[in-house]
Scaffold this motif. Structure first.
Motif, short mmCIF file in Angstrom:
data_model
loop_
_atom_site.label_atom_id
_atom_site.label_comp_id
_atom_site.label_asym_id
_atom_site.label_seq_id
_atom_site.Cartn_x
_atom_site.Cartn_y
_atom_site.Cartn_z
N ALA A 1 41.61 41.86 34.84
CA ALA A 1 43.03 41.49 34.73
C ALA A 1 43.91 42.72 34.92
O ALA A 1 43.70 43.74 34.28
CB ALA A 1 43.29 40.84 33.38
N LEU A 2 44.88 42.62 35.82
CA LEU A 2 45.83 43.72 36.04
C LEU A 2 47.10 43.51 35.22
O LEU A 2 47.98 44.37 35.18
CB LEU A 2 46.19 43.82 37.52
N ALA A 3 47.21 42.34 34.61
CA ALA A 3 48.33 42.01 33.74
C ALA A 3 47.80 41.01 32.72
O ALA A 3 46.70 40.49 32.89
CB ALA A 3 49.45 41.38 34.57
N ASP A 4 48.54 40.79 31.64
CA ASP A 4 48.14 39.72 30.72
C ASP A 4 48.09 38.42 31.53
O ASP A 4 49.04 38.10 32.25
CB ASP A 4 49.14 39.60 29.57
N THR A 5 47.00 37.72 31.43
CA THR A 5 46.73 36.61 32.34
C THR A 5 46.25 35.37 31.59
O THR A 5 45.50 35.48 30.63
CB THR A 5 45.66 37.03 33.39
N MET A 6 46.70 34.21 32.04
CA MET A 6 46.14 32.96 31.52
C MET A 6 45.32 32.31 32.62
O MET A 6 45.80 32.03 33.72
CB MET A 6 47.26 32.00 31.09
N LEU A 7 44.06 32.09 32.30
CA LEU A 7 43.14 31.47 33.25
C LEU A 7 42.85 30.04 32.87
O LEU A 7 42.89 29.69 31.68
CB LEU A 7 41.80 32.21 33.24
N VAL A 8 42.58 29.21 33.87
CA VAL A 8 42.01 27.91 33.61
C VAL A 8 40.56 27.96 34.11
O VAL A 8 40.31 28.38 35.24
CB VAL A 8 42.77 26.77 34.32
N VAL A 9 39.63 27.60 33.23
CA VAL A 9 38.21 27.66 33.56
C VAL A 9 37.71 26.25 33.88
O VAL A 9 37.83 25.36 33.03
CB VAL A 9 37.41 28.26 32.38
N CYS B 1 31.11 28.11 36.41
CA CYS B 1 32.49 27.66 36.44
C CYS B 1 33.19 28.34 37.61
O CYS B 1 32.65 29.24 38.23
CB CYS B 1 33.18 28.08 35.16
N PHE B 2 34.40 27.86 37.92
CA PHE B 2 35.27 28.73 38.69
C PHE B 2 36.61 28.79 38.00
O PHE B 2 36.83 28.11 36.99
CB PHE B 2 35.31 28.37 40.18
N PHE B 3 37.50 29.66 38.50
CA PHE B 3 38.70 30.01 37.75
C PHE B 3 39.98 29.74 38.54
O PHE B 3 40.02 29.91 39.76
CB PHE B 3 38.69 31.51 37.41
N GLY B 4 41.01 29.34 37.82
CA GLY B 4 42.36 29.29 38.39
C GLY B 4 43.25 30.20 37.55
O GLY B 4 43.03 30.34 36.34
N VAL B 5 44.24 30.81 38.20
CA VAL B 5 45.18 31.67 37.47
C VAL B 5 46.46 30.89 37.21
O VAL B 5 47.14 30.47 38.16
CB VAL B 5 45.48 32.95 38.28
N ALA B 6 46.79 30.65 35.93
CA ALA B 6 48.03 29.96 35.58
C ALA B 6 49.19 30.95 35.72
O ALA B 6 50.19 30.66 36.36
CB ALA B 6 47.95 29.41 34.16
N GLY C 1 46.72 35.89 42.20
CA GLY C 1 47.91 35.67 41.39
C GLY C 1 48.08 34.23 40.96
O GLY C 1 47.19 33.39 41.16
N ALA C 2 49.24 33.93 40.39
CA ALA C 2 49.52 32.60 39.83
C ALA C 2 49.28 31.49 40.85
O ALA C 2 49.72 31.58 41.99
CB ALA C 2 50.95 32.55 39.32
N GLY C 3 48.57 30.47 40.43
CA GLY C 3 48.34 29.31 41.28
C GLY C 3 47.06 29.42 42.10
O GLY C 3 46.56 28.43 42.61
N GLU C 4 46.53 30.63 42.21
CA GLU C 4 45.34 30.83 43.05
C GLU C 4 44.05 30.64 42.24
O GLU C 4 44.05 30.69 41.02
CB GLU C 4 45.37 32.23 43.67
N THR C 5 42.97 30.42 42.97
CA THR C 5 41.67 30.18 42.35
C THR C 5 40.65 31.17 42.90
O THR C 5 40.85 31.74 43.97
CB THR C 5 41.18 28.75 42.65
N PHE C 6 39.59 31.40 42.17
CA PHE C 6 38.49 32.22 42.69
C PHE C 6 37.16 31.78 42.10
O PHE C 6 37.12 31.14 41.05
CB PHE C 6 38.73 33.71 42.45
N GLY C 7 36.09 32.09 42.82
CA GLY C 7 34.73 31.77 42.36
C GLY C 7 34.22 30.41 42.82
O GLY C 7 33.12 30.01 42.46
N GLU C 8 34.99 29.72 43.69
CA GLU C 8 34.57 28.39 44.14
C GLU C 8 33.20 28.41 44.78
O GLU C 8 32.39 27.49 44.57
CB GLU C 8 35.55 27.80 45.17
N ALA C 9 32.94 29.44 45.59
CA ALA C 9 31.71 29.45 46.38
C ALA C 9 30.47 29.43 45.48
O ALA C 9 29.43 28.90 45.85
CB ALA C 9 31.67 30.67 47.30
N LEU C 10 30.61 29.99 44.26
CA LEU C 10 29.45 30.06 43.37
C LEU C 10 29.10 28.71 42.75
O LEU C 10 28.01 28.53 42.22
CB LEU C 10 29.70 31.09 42.26
#
Lengths: 229, 229
Positions: B100-108, B51-56, B78-87
């Motif tokens: 997580a450096l703060a309580d975070t909601m991710l979209v997987v 998967c890859f992730f987006g930060v809500a 941070g909010a709106g950004e994504t990570f892990g696309e390359a994988l």
């Protein structure tokens, strides 16, 4: 160069292996050949490039340079390999200088032709993405090596990666010790000293640019930081 | 979360801005939400992600860790950004840990859904490529910073990049000084000392995590290595 020959050169670059024949012909029609002498600069930092490059034969270094002149070689690009793809899809000044380490024949692909290929050939699009992903992986490893690994670990890791391409445990430095040292972020003197130390420990044998890995487990331990001189 | 809401969250991420409505609906159908508490690890180095992730909302650090435990923070997400696309496009073990450096909601986003979107939506394909190219550019800058720039230059460059997002020359450190120090490859003590030195030179003012850039030309000179303490 005759278009038929250029087509053959391009078809042999891994980046274009999956491209269908008609698209390949079209790409070759837009590509051009550039011969560069050893020592010549192919592109400078800060330039706007409207193309990316493939190496038909020869060798280049891609390097960053500090204001003071100190150099960090980021990648060596040999026959069949390509560089500069990322600049095609995001217009940014070129961050790296490219210098020929040997007489080199380049194939120059204009951005527009590559974008068009990307949009019409799904195999190419997939391959390009996989290739950029791999390049990103290498860059993350590079950050890791330069921030978290000792010079000794970097040398051991590099020798391992070179030998991984040869089943018999032999590795050949692809460029001079000066260039490889700049690739690993150490002085030439430190690089020579570390090679001697690894040889004295019985892990490798060095004969000019040829290196025989005698103890891969031991070398892996050095790369992991487990084994000290 | 209702699919309609999730659609809205995804549509607001720059990575998906160009995606057509029907494809967005389809993507939202396959995506799932993951809530993580501050301090929790989202993924570990060496894992296979599918998967890859987006930060809500919230904030994460992507970091490398040395055997000895030393940490290099590579990116704050941070909010709106994504990570892990390359994988998604090159199956490789995940090289970075995400915490997580703060309580975070991710979209997987499952890999298969993203690959399908890439193959059916040319706007998304172009956007993804542009985004990976930008990320590569950042990684090259990172290698440059860690190999060729002094700690002082890195701090000045970082403050400049933060303030570039705010026209009024104000910058806010997006995380604690400890995290930012690990991002810049210096100890927290060195980071605090360098901030004090820049303040003493009249280049910046520091008030906890808020930084006012008083002399941008002077700061740029420090970043270039032209101005010493």
């Amino acid at each position: 160069m005759a278009t038929g020959l250029l087509e053959g050169v391009i078809a042999n670059m891994p980046m274009f292996r999956q491209v269908a024949r008609p698209q390949l012909v079209e790409l070759a029609r837009h590509a051009r050949v550039q011969h560069v002498r050893r020592g010549a600069t192919v592109c400078r930092r800060g330039e706007s490039l409207n193309c990316f490059f493939g190496v038909a034969y020869g060798l280049l270094k891609l390097a960053l340079r500090a204001n003071g002149g100190e150099e960090k070689v980021l990648r060596l690009v040999g026959a069949g390999e390509t560089f500069g793809e990322a600049l095609v899809f995001r217009e940014r000044p070129n961050p790296l200088e490219a210098v020929a380490l040997a007489d080199t024949m380049l194939v120059v692909f204009p951005s527009q032709a590559v974008i068009s290929l990307f949009e019409h050939d799904l195999n190419f699009a997939r391959g390009l993405l996989a290739s950029l992903s791999e390049r990103m992986h290498d860059l993350v490893s590079e950050v890791e090596a330069s921030t978290l690994l000792s010079a000794r670990q970097r040398v051991a890791t590099y020798l391992e990666s070179l030998a991984a391409e040869n089943a018999n445990g032999r590795a050949r430095l692809p460029a001079t010790k000066t260039v490889i040292a700049a690739r690993l972020g150490v002085t030439k003197e430190t690089f020579s000293r570390l090679l001697r130390e690894l040889a004295n420990q019985g892990l490798i044998e060095v004969e000019k640019r040829d290196i025989l890995l005698r103890d891969r487990a031991g070398l892996a331990a050095v790369a992991q930081g487990a084994l000290h001189a």
